[in-house]
Design an enzyme around this catalytic site. Structure first.
Site, short mmCIF file in Angstrom:
data_model
loop_
_atom_site.label_atom_id
_atom_site.label_comp_id
_atom_site.label_asym_id
_atom_site.label_seq_id
_atom_site.Cartn_x
_atom_site.Cartn_y
_atom_site.Cartn_z
N TYR A 57 32.57 -17.10 -12.35
CA TYR A 57 33.12 -15.92 -11.67
C TYR A 57 33.11 -14.66 -12.53
O TYR A 57 33.17 -13.55 -12.02
CB TYR A 57 34.56 -16.20 -11.20
CG TYR A 57 35.53 -16.46 -12.33
CD1 TYR A 57 36.31 -15.43 -12.85
CD2 TYR A 57 35.66 -17.72 -12.89
CE1 TYR A 57 37.19 -15.66 -13.90
CE2 TYR A 57 36.54 -17.96 -13.93
CZ TYR A 57 37.30 -16.93 -14.43
OH TYR A 57 38.15 -17.16 -15.47
N PRO A 67 34.77 -12.86 -19.53
CA PRO A 67 35.69 -13.98 -19.41
C PRO A 67 37.14 -13.51 -19.40
O PRO A 67 37.53 -12.65 -20.20
CB PRO A 67 35.40 -14.82 -20.66
CG PRO A 67 34.05 -14.40 -21.12
CD PRO A 67 33.92 -12.97 -20.72
N HIS A 68 37.92 -14.09 -18.50
CA HIS A 68 39.35 -13.76 -18.45
C HIS A 68 40.07 -14.83 -17.65
O HIS A 68 39.47 -15.49 -16.80
CB HIS A 68 39.59 -12.39 -17.81
CG HIS A 68 39.07 -12.28 -16.41
ND1 HIS A 68 37.74 -12.08 -16.14
CD2 HIS A 68 39.70 -12.38 -15.22
CE1 HIS A 68 37.57 -12.05 -14.82
NE2 HIS A 68 38.74 -12.24 -14.23
N GLY A 69 41.33 -14.99 -17.97
CA GLY A 69 42.20 -15.88 -17.22
C GLY A 69 43.31 -15.06 -16.60
O GLY A 69 43.26 -13.83 -16.58
#
Length: 154
Positions: A57, A67-69
């Site tokens: 995603y 990238p990340h949460g």
């Protein structure tokens, strides 16, 4: 927190990094944020879990991953890391593979995540030549100078 300030204050730029898998590449970016006390180590697993659930995603443009949460997955404060790879890697994204630029983002709340972080990165890459300019950077200062020039032109 501005992208440039975060990268400078957290010493979170790594250029021409070597990684054999997309997971290793993501870990390099997260580890920079762990070292700067921006995120807890569990943030890395949260990103991997997100990919397992939703696919790649965070591959948002050709060659570029972000990238990340989520904030509750170990974020202590808002911050960014920037990694360029010596060798581009497949992230299994239909349109945007291979990836060789990763900007890992951590935000303490979802609004910061979406508005501030994404807009600053969009601004940086609005000029598509900045992809190659960034790939050519060999020092952290060159990266910061590129961001400064982009911001001055905006």
């Amino acid at each position: 927190m501005k992208l440039r300030d975060s990268l400078a204050e957290n010493n979170s730029i790594r250029l021409q990094a070597e990684a054999n898998t997309w997971q290793e590449a993501v870990k390099i970016g997260v580890d920079l944020l762990v070292a700067a006390d921006v995120v807890e180590p569990r943030y890395y697993q949260a990103i991997l879990d997100g990919v397992e659930q939703f696919g790649p995603y965070f591959v948002i443009a050709p060659g570029l991953a972000m990238p990340h949460g989520r904030p509750e997955e170990g974020v202590k404060k808002t911050g960014f890391s920037l990694v360029t790879l010596k060798k581009p890697l497949e992230f299994n994204h239909e349109d945007n593979d291979p990836v060789d630029i990763l900007i890992t983002m951590a935000a303490v709340d979802a609004n910061t995540n979406q508005e501030v972080g994404i807009m600053q990165i969009v601004n940086l890459f609005e000029d598509e030549a900045n992809f190659d300019r960034l790939r050519a950077c060999r020092t952290a200062q060159e990266v910061l100078d590129l961001i400064d020039r982009t911001n001055a032109a905006a």
